[in-house]
Design a protein around this motif. Structure first.
Motif, PDB file in Angstrom:
ATOM      1  N   PHE A  89       9.035  -1.146   0.426  1.00 35.96           N
ATOM      2  CA  PHE A  89       8.437   0.028   1.069  1.00 35.96           C
ATOM      3  C   PHE A  89       7.193   0.431   0.291  1.00 35.96           C
ATOM      4  CE2 PHE A  89       7.690   4.556   0.535  1.00 35.96           C
ATOM      5  CZ  PHE A  89       7.456   4.960   1.844  1.00 35.96           C
ATOM      6  N   LEU A  90       6.182   0.908   0.999  1.00 31.65           N
ATOM      7  CA  LEU A  90       5.025   1.487   0.336  1.00 31.65           C
ATOM      8  C   LEU A  90       4.390   2.530   1.237  1.00 31.65           C
ATOM      9  CD1 LEU A  90       2.029  -1.055   0.376  1.00 31.65           C
ATOM     10  CD2 LEU A  90       4.021  -1.264   1.842  1.00 31.65           C
ATOM     11  N   THR A  91       3.608   3.397   0.623  1.00 31.26           N
ATOM     12  CA  THR A  91       2.916   4.447   1.364  1.00 31.26           C
ATOM     13  C   THR A  91       1.465   4.465   0.926  1.00 31.26           C
ATOM     14  OG1 THR A  91       2.993   6.788   2.006  1.00 31.26           O
ATOM     15  CG2 THR A  91       3.459   6.279  -0.300  1.00 31.26           C
ATOM     16  N   ALA A  92       0.644   5.235   1.624  1.00 34.04           N
ATOM     17  CA  ALA A  92      -0.764   5.350   1.281  1.00 34.04           C
ATOM     18  C   ALA A  92      -0.921   5.906  -0.140  1.00 34.04           C
ATOM     19  CB  ALA A  92      -1.479   6.259   2.290  1.00 34.04           C
ATOM     20  N   ASN A  93      -2.045   5.557  -0.787  1.00 35.19           N
ATOM     21  CA  ASN A  93      -2.310   6.061  -2.132  1.00 35.19           C
ATOM     22  C   ASN A  93      -2.291   7.585  -2.174  1.00 35.19           C
ATOM     23  OD1 ASN A  93      -4.655   3.439  -2.921  1.00 35.19           O
ATOM     24  ND2 ASN A  93      -2.580   3.684  -3.681  1.00 35.19           N
ATOM     25  N   MET A  94      -1.927   8.115  -3.334  1.00 30.75           N
ATOM     26  CA  MET A  94      -1.912   9.561  -3.526  1.00 30.75           C
ATOM     27  C   MET A  94      -2.875   9.938  -4.644  1.00 30.75           C
ATOM     28  SD  MET A  94       2.071  10.667  -2.961  1.00 30.75           S
ATOM     29  CE  MET A  94       2.546  10.419  -4.663  1.00 30.75           C
ATOM     30  N   SER A  95      -3.600  11.047  -4.451  1.00 32.78           N
ATOM     31  CA  SER A  95      -4.464  11.579  -5.502  1.00 32.78           C
ATOM     32  C   SER A  95      -4.380  13.102  -5.544  1.00 32.78           C
ATOM     33  CB  SER A  95      -5.921  11.143  -5.280  1.00 32.78           C
ATOM     34  OG  SER A  95      -6.380  11.568  -4.007  1.00 32.78           O
ATOM     35  N   GLY A  96      -3.330  13.641  -4.975  1.00 36.03           N
ATOM     36  CA  GLY A  96      -3.096  15.075  -4.924  1.00 36.03           C
ATOM     37  C   GLY A  96      -1.947  15.384  -3.978  1.00 36.03           C
ATOM     38  N   CYS A  97      -1.507  14.349  -3.260  1.00 35.93           N
ATOM     39  CA  CYS A  97      -0.378  14.486  -2.337  1.00 35.93           C
ATOM     40  C   CYS A  97       0.939  14.588  -3.117  1.00 35.93           C
ATOM     41  CB  CYS A  97      -0.323  13.295  -1.381  1.00 35.93           C
ATOM     42  SG  CYS A  97      -1.760  13.145  -0.292  1.00 35.93           S
ATOM     43  N   LYS A  98       2.019  14.818  -2.381  1.00 36.57           N
ATOM     44  CA  LYS A  98       3.346  14.873  -2.991  1.00 36.57           C
ATOM     45  C   LYS A  98       4.305  14.042  -2.152  1.00 36.57           C
ATOM     46  CE  LYS A  98       6.683  18.161  -4.999  1.00 36.57           C
ATOM     47  NZ  LYS A  98       6.974  19.588  -5.263  1.00 36.57           N
ATOM     48  N   PHE A  99       5.157  13.288  -2.832  1.00 35.92           N
ATOM     49  CA  PHE A  99       6.117  12.397  -2.191  1.00 35.92           C
ATOM     50  C   PHE A  99       7.517  12.967  -2.402  1.00 35.92           C
ATOM     51  CE2 PHE A  99       8.726   8.526  -1.899  1.00 35.92           C
ATOM     52  CZ  PHE A  99       8.198   7.939  -0.750  1.00 35.92           C
ATOM     53  N   PHE A 100       8.311  13.000  -1.327  1.00 34.86           N
ATOM     54  CA  PHE A 100       9.667  13.548  -1.381  1.00 34.86           C
ATOM     55  C   PHE A 100      10.679  12.494  -0.922  1.00 34.86           C
ATOM     56  CE2 PHE A 100       6.834  17.114  -0.577  1.00 34.86           C
ATOM     57  CZ  PHE A 100       7.319  18.141  -1.373  1.00 34.86           C
ATOM     58  N   ILE A 101      11.879  12.535  -1.501  1.00 39.41           N
ATOM     59  CA  ILE A 101      12.985  11.672  -1.083  1.00 39.41           C
ATOM     60  C   ILE A 101      14.204  12.549  -0.828  1.00 39.41           C
ATOM     61  CG2 ILE A 101      14.494   9.744  -1.682  1.00 39.41           C
ATOM     62  CD1 ILE A 101      12.344   8.829  -3.673  1.00 39.41           C
ATOM     63  N   ASP A 102      14.798  12.423   0.368  1.00 41.00           N
ATOM     64  CA  ASP A 102      16.012  13.156   0.723  1.00 41.00           C
ATOM     65  C   ASP A 102      17.150  12.185   0.989  1.00 41.00           C
ATOM     66  OD1 ASP A 102      14.508  15.467   0.700  1.00 41.00           O
ATOM     67  OD2 ASP A 102      14.533  15.770   2.873  1.00 41.00           O
ATOM     68  N   THR A 103      18.357  12.587   0.635  1.00 40.53           N
ATOM     69  CA  THR A 103      19.538  11.880   1.109  1.00 40.53           C
ATOM     70  C   THR A 103      19.943  12.461   2.465  1.00 40.53           C
ATOM     71  OG1 THR A 103      20.978  13.410  -0.070  1.00 40.53           O
ATOM     72  CG2 THR A 103      20.385  11.358  -1.201  1.00 40.53           C
ATOM     73  N   ILE A 104      20.774  11.695   3.190  1.00 43.63           N
ATOM     74  CA  ILE A 104      21.239  12.095   4.522  1.00 43.63           C
ATOM     75  C   ILE A 104      22.762  12.138   4.476  1.00 43.63           C
ATOM     76  CG2 ILE A 104      21.252  11.513   6.976  1.00 43.63           C
ATOM     77  CD1 ILE A 104      18.673   9.890   6.469  1.00 43.63           C
ATOM     78  N   ASN A 105      23.320  13.290   4.794  1.00 46.82           N
ATOM     79  CA  ASN A 105      24.784  13.406   4.785  1.00 46.82           C
ATOM     80  C   ASN A 105      25.425  12.376   5.700  1.00 46.82           C
ATOM     81  OD1 ASN A 105      24.468  15.577   3.090  1.00 46.82           O
ATOM     82  ND2 ASN A 105      25.777  16.954   4.289  1.00 46.82           N
ATOM     83  N   LEU A 106      26.536  11.795   5.213  1.00 41.25           N
ATOM     84  CA  LEU A 106      27.326  10.811   5.959  1.00 41.25           C
ATOM     85  C   LEU A 106      26.560   9.519   6.210  1.00 41.25           C
ATOM     86  CD1 LEU A 106      28.998  13.191   8.571  1.00 41.25           C
ATOM     87  CD2 LEU A 106      29.816  12.520   6.291  1.00 41.25           C
ATOM     88  N   SER A 107      25.539   9.226   5.397  1.00 37.13           N
ATOM     89  CA  SER A 107      24.777   7.991   5.532  1.00 37.13           C
ATOM     90  C   SER A 107      24.231   7.592   4.167  1.00 37.13           C
ATOM     91  CB  SER A 107      23.605   8.174   6.511  1.00 37.13           C
ATOM     92  OG  SER A 107      22.778   7.032   6.529  1.00 37.13           O
ATOM     93  N   ALA A 108      24.068   6.287   3.956  1.00 35.19           N
ATOM     94  CA  ALA A 108      23.421   5.801   2.732  1.00 35.19           C
ATOM     95  C   ALA A 108      21.903   5.760   2.892  1.00 35.19           C
ATOM     96  CB  ALA A 108      23.940   4.410   2.380  1.00 35.19           C
ATOM     97  N   ASP A 109      21.404   5.985   4.115  1.00 30.51           N
ATOM     98  CA  ASP A 109      19.967   5.954   4.365  1.00 30.51           C
ATOM     99  C   ASP A 109      19.253   7.062   3.593  1.00 30.51           C
ATOM    100  OD1 ASP A 109      20.742   4.008   6.133  1.00 30.51           O
ATOM    101  OD2 ASP A 109      20.120   5.103   7.943  1.00 30.51           O
ATOM    102  N   LEU A 110      17.953   6.890   3.412  1.00 31.06           N
ATOM    103  CA  LEU A 110      17.115   7.893   2.779  1.00 31.06           C
ATOM    104  C   LEU A 110      16.007   8.311   3.735  1.00 31.06           C
ATOM    105  CD1 LEU A 110      16.660   6.374  -0.798  1.00 31.06           C
ATOM    106  CD2 LEU A 110      18.219   8.207  -0.126  1.00 31.06           C
TER     107      LEU A 110
END
Length: 306
Positions: free
Chosen positions: A100-121
């Protein structure tokens, strides 16, 4: 294709900000949801082929290009100005998908959440450019408090979008990556150059600066320069996810510090007397000015953050 995890310690990977995958309309005008809407399965998110090529001026720098491919091995999350984008990463992903990759950041913020009842993010890329300007010549990792508040607001609102039909998800934030962290060593690099009496290239028209002795013309603007402020970091932050019995996320900050080396007979004679051969070598090969260019690009920081 996925890059070797070990390589992010030394090889700068510049992603840029291409759209790559099909664009979508923004929910509420600010949230671009790249997660397929139920009843589609999570693993039907657009897949891409990721390609890396050597920069023409610095073969150590790798530049990303990508193309949508239903059988691709990676997921890509774009960004958009003053908006937040999101994507659900399946765990496990389809066979063969491990990156996985996302666009470059130079002031942005990246977040990661878990999902209840799933291993997905759920992953998010938030941008708040309209509230991001910092005072001139602030440390590289300074972030306007208004911008940070807006980035956090965008994430909270995006989470709420997923609690509503047709998604009906319960999300919990487990990680984030902000400018204060990923540009921290960039700020330290600025300070080191300032302590070594390196000087910046700053237009004489900079508000609040008094030009007493004009410096040489700036190589881009052509304006005379004022050298009474600190050197400044330039660069970007790349974010990568690797799948191996779960998603693992790393960031890599790359770039350099733009500054003007002391030149002339005095500094050279002092360097010869004190044995500062590194300064003399770089003065010979790079000249007095070290500018904004991939030629000087290197890895400044890297770490796993989830």
């Amino acid at each position: 294709m996925a890059i070797p995890i070990a390589s992010i310690a030394a090889t700068p990977y510049t992603v840029g900000a291409p759209q790559v995958i099909p664009n979508v309309a923004a929910t509420r005008g600010e949230h671009k949801i790249y997660t397929p809407m139920p009843p589609a399965l999570p693993n039907t998110a657009p897949r891409i082929n990721a390609t890396w090529t050597h920069d023409a001026t610095n073969a150590n720098v790798m530049i990303f290009t990508g193309a949508v491919n239903a059988g691709g091995t990676a997921y890509y999350l774009p960004y958009d100005t003053d908006k937040i984008t999101s994507l659900r990463l399946p765990d496990p992903p389809p066979p063969g998908v491990d990156f996985f990759l996302t666009a470059n950041m130079s002031g942005c913020k990246f977040f990661i959440d878990t999902i209840n009842l799933s291993a997905d993010l759920m992953v998010y890329h938030a941008n708040a450019r309209s509230t991001s300007p910092a005072p001139a010549h602030s440390p590289a990792n300074f972030q306007n408090p208004l911008a940070l508040a807006e980035l956090n607001r965008l994430h909270a609102a995006a989470q709420n979008d997923y609690t509503l039909p047709p998604y009906n998800l319960v999300l919990n934030n487990v990680a984030h990556l902000a400018k204060l962290a990923y540009y921290g060593r960039g700020a330290l690099a600025e300070q080191r150059k300032a302590n070594a009496h390196r000087r910046p290239w700053v237009p004489a028209s900079t508000p609040g600066r008094t030009l007493s002795v004009p410096g040489p013309a700036h190589p881009v603007t052509g304006l005379p320069t004022n050298v009474n402020v600190a050197p400044e970091f330039w660069g970007g932050c790349s974010v990568f996810g690797f799948y191996n019995a779960g998603w693992h996320f790393y960031y890599q900050t790359w770039g350099g510090v733009e500054y003007d080396r002391p030149t002339g007979a005095g500094p050279v004679a002092k360097a010869l007397f004190t044995g500062h051969w590194n300064y003399l070598g770089k003065l010979t090969t790079e000249g007095g000015h070290r500018g904004v260019s991939n030629l000087y690009n290197k890895v400044v920081d890297h770490a796993q953050f989830h």
